[in-house]
Write a protein that holds these residues in place. Sequence first.
Motif, PDB file in Angstrom:
ATOM      1  N   GLY A  61       3.323  -1.668  -2.842  1.00 29.94           N
ATOM      2  CA  GLY A  61       3.457  -0.575  -1.882  1.00 29.94           C
ATOM      3  C   GLY A  61       4.635   0.325  -2.202  1.00 29.94           C
ATOM      4  O   GLY A  61       4.537   1.560  -2.136  1.00 29.94           O
ATOM      5  N   GLU A  62       5.763  -0.284  -2.581  1.00 32.13           N
ATOM      6  CA  GLU A  62       6.938   0.497  -2.954  1.00 32.13           C
ATOM      7  C   GLU A  62       6.634   1.349  -4.181  1.00 32.13           C
ATOM      8  O   GLU A  62       6.971   2.527  -4.234  1.00 32.13           O
ATOM      9  N   GLY A  63       6.003   0.734  -5.168  1.00 36.08           N
ATOM     10  CA  GLY A  63       5.683   1.451  -6.402  1.00 36.08           C
ATOM     11  C   GLY A  63       4.660   2.564  -6.207  1.00 36.08           C
ATOM     12  O   GLY A  63       4.713   3.585  -6.881  1.00 36.08           O
ATOM     13  N   LEU A  64       3.731   2.360  -5.282  1.00 33.36           N
ATOM     14  CA  LEU A  64       2.720   3.385  -5.006  1.00 33.36           C
ATOM     15  C   LEU A  64       3.254   4.467  -4.063  1.00 33.36           C
ATOM     16  O   LEU A  64       2.629   5.514  -3.918  1.00 33.36           O
ATOM     17  N   GLY A  65       4.387   4.204  -3.426  1.00 30.48           N
ATOM     18  CA  GLY A  65       4.967   5.173  -2.503  1.00 30.48           C
ATOM     19  C   GLY A  65       4.147   5.355  -1.242  1.00 30.48           C
ATOM     20  O   GLY A  65       3.847   6.476  -0.847  1.00 30.48           O
ATOM     21  N   VAL A  66       3.794   4.236  -0.609  1.00 27.06           N
ATOM     22  CA  VAL A  66       2.959   4.309   0.586  1.00 27.06           C
ATOM     23  C   VAL A  66       3.792   4.214   1.857  1.00 27.06           C
ATOM     24  O   VAL A  66       4.931   3.763   1.842  1.00 27.06           O
ATOM     25  N   ARG A  67       3.172   4.638   2.959  1.00 25.60           N
ATOM     26  CA  ARG A  67       3.829   4.628   4.263  1.00 25.60           C
ATOM     27  C   ARG A  67       3.660   3.273   4.931  1.00 25.60           C
ATOM     28  O   ARG A  67       2.632   2.617   4.797  1.00 25.60           O
ATOM     29  N   GLY A  68       4.687   2.873   5.665  1.00 27.68           N
ATOM     30  CA  GLY A  68       4.611   1.665   6.473  1.00 27.68           C
ATOM     31  C   GLY A  68       5.093   0.436   5.735  1.00 27.68           C
ATOM     32  O   GLY A  68       5.024   0.349   4.511  1.00 27.68           O
ATOM     33  N   ALA A  69       5.587  -0.504   6.525  1.00 25.54           N
ATOM     34  CA  ALA A  69       6.039  -1.778   5.969  1.00 25.54           C
ATOM     35  C   ALA A  69       4.831  -2.607   5.569  1.00 25.54           C
ATOM     36  O   ALA A  69       3.890  -2.755   6.356  1.00 25.54           O
ATOM     37  N   VAL A  70       4.837  -3.105   4.370  1.00 30.37           N
ATOM     38  CA  VAL A  70       3.745  -3.959   3.912  1.00 30.37           C
ATOM     39  C   VAL A  70       4.038  -5.375   4.378  1.00 30.37           C
ATOM     40  O   VAL A  70       4.996  -6.006   3.934  1.00 30.37           O
ATOM     41  N   THR A  71       3.226  -5.832   5.315  1.00 27.78           N
ATOM     42  CA  THR A  71       3.347  -7.183   5.855  1.00 27.78           C
ATOM     43  C   THR A  71       1.990  -7.858   5.736  1.00 27.78           C
ATOM     44  O   THR A  71       0.975  -7.196   5.504  1.00 27.78           O
ATOM     45  N   SER A  72       1.975  -9.151   5.925  1.00 26.39           N
ATOM     46  CA  SER A  72       0.725  -9.883   5.817  1.00 26.39           C
ATOM     47  C   SER A  72      -0.264  -9.419   6.885  1.00 26.39           C
ATOM     48  O   SER A  72       0.060  -9.408   8.069  1.00 26.39           O
ATOM     49  N   PRO A  73      -1.479  -9.043   6.481  1.00 22.40           N
ATOM     50  CA  PRO A  73      -2.479  -8.608   7.451  1.00 22.40           C
ATOM     51  C   PRO A  73      -3.367  -9.756   7.958  1.00 22.40           C
ATOM     52  O   PRO A  73      -4.515  -9.540   8.324  1.00 22.40           O
ATOM     53  N   THR A  74      -2.825 -10.969   7.993  1.00 19.68           N
ATOM     54  CA  THR A  74      -3.623 -12.136   8.350  1.00 19.68           C
ATOM     55  C   THR A  74      -4.383 -11.962   9.656  1.00 19.68           C
ATOM     56  O   THR A  74      -5.562 -12.266   9.738  1.00 19.68           O
ATOM     57  N   PHE A  75      -3.734 -11.451  10.681  1.00 22.22           N
ATOM     58  CA  PHE A  75      -4.388 -11.385  11.983  1.00 22.22           C
ATOM     59  C   PHE A  75      -5.210 -10.125  12.188  1.00 22.22           C
ATOM     60  O   PHE A  75      -6.145 -10.117  12.969  1.00 22.22           O
ATOM     61  N   VAL A  76      -4.878  -9.051  11.486  1.00 21.42           N
ATOM     62  CA  VAL A  76      -5.671  -7.830  11.604  1.00 21.42           C
ATOM     63  C   VAL A  76      -6.679  -7.706  10.470  1.00 21.42           C
ATOM     64  O   VAL A  76      -7.471  -6.788  10.444  1.00 21.42           O
ATOM     65  N   ILE A  77      -6.650  -8.596   9.527  1.00 22.08           N
ATOM     66  CA  ILE A  77      -7.515  -8.685   8.353  1.00 22.08           C
ATOM     67  C   ILE A  77      -7.186  -7.612   7.307  1.00 22.08           C
ATOM     68  O   ILE A  77      -7.086  -7.905   6.141  1.00 22.08           O
ATOM     69  N   ALA A  78      -7.045  -6.344   7.719  1.00 25.51           N
ATOM     70  CA  ALA A  78      -6.784  -5.281   6.734  1.00 25.51           C
ATOM     71  C   ALA A  78      -5.851  -4.226   7.314  1.00 25.51           C
ATOM     72  O   ALA A  78      -5.918  -3.911   8.501  1.00 25.51           O
TER      73      ALA A  78
END
Length: 186
Positions: free
Chosen positions: A62-79
């Motif tokens: 995510g940092e390398g792609l320059g994306v918005r938002g904190a990348v956290t585990s999506p276990t409960f929201v699936i995606a």
Amino acid sequence: MEAPHSPAADTTDPAGLMITIDSPERMRELGRGLAALLRPGDLVMLTGELGAGKTTLTRGLGEGLGVRGAVTSPTFVIARVHPSLVNGPALVHVDAYRLGGGLDEMEDLDLDVSLPDSVVVVEWGDGKVEELSEDRLHVVIHRTVGAAAADPAADPALDTEDGRRTVSLTGLGSRWADADLGSLTR
């Protein structure tokens, strides 16, 4: 670190690399480096036991792609979808751990719609997403089994005594036949 082997003339032969990672920062660094090789339409499958460092690697992507938002585990929201802040591809981060129905259940997520314009990263995707694309990067993270770190809460993603991981990257399909995975070790 092993050097990548040269792919054979048949473009369906896998191209691969094995890297030893010794800290959470190095795992994120690997993700940032890998992001430079990714492009819209890429499917990345992450395999590894709980706590292996899959989400830590994805944070680096995510940092390398320059994306918005904190990348956290999506276990409960699936995606989770992380749009690009730099006119690059979005990062679609999927955790298929709780999904048992294979591609049928994955179809509800419309990943096939997101795939052409995004980089799709699927944790626990083995046996569930291979049909999305013949071209994919399979990343397997093996963690060293040992005693817990003095403070495992500091980074539970790398919680063995020395934090050592072996990361195997295998490019499948013609997309990855000429990819320079070896650049990740430089």
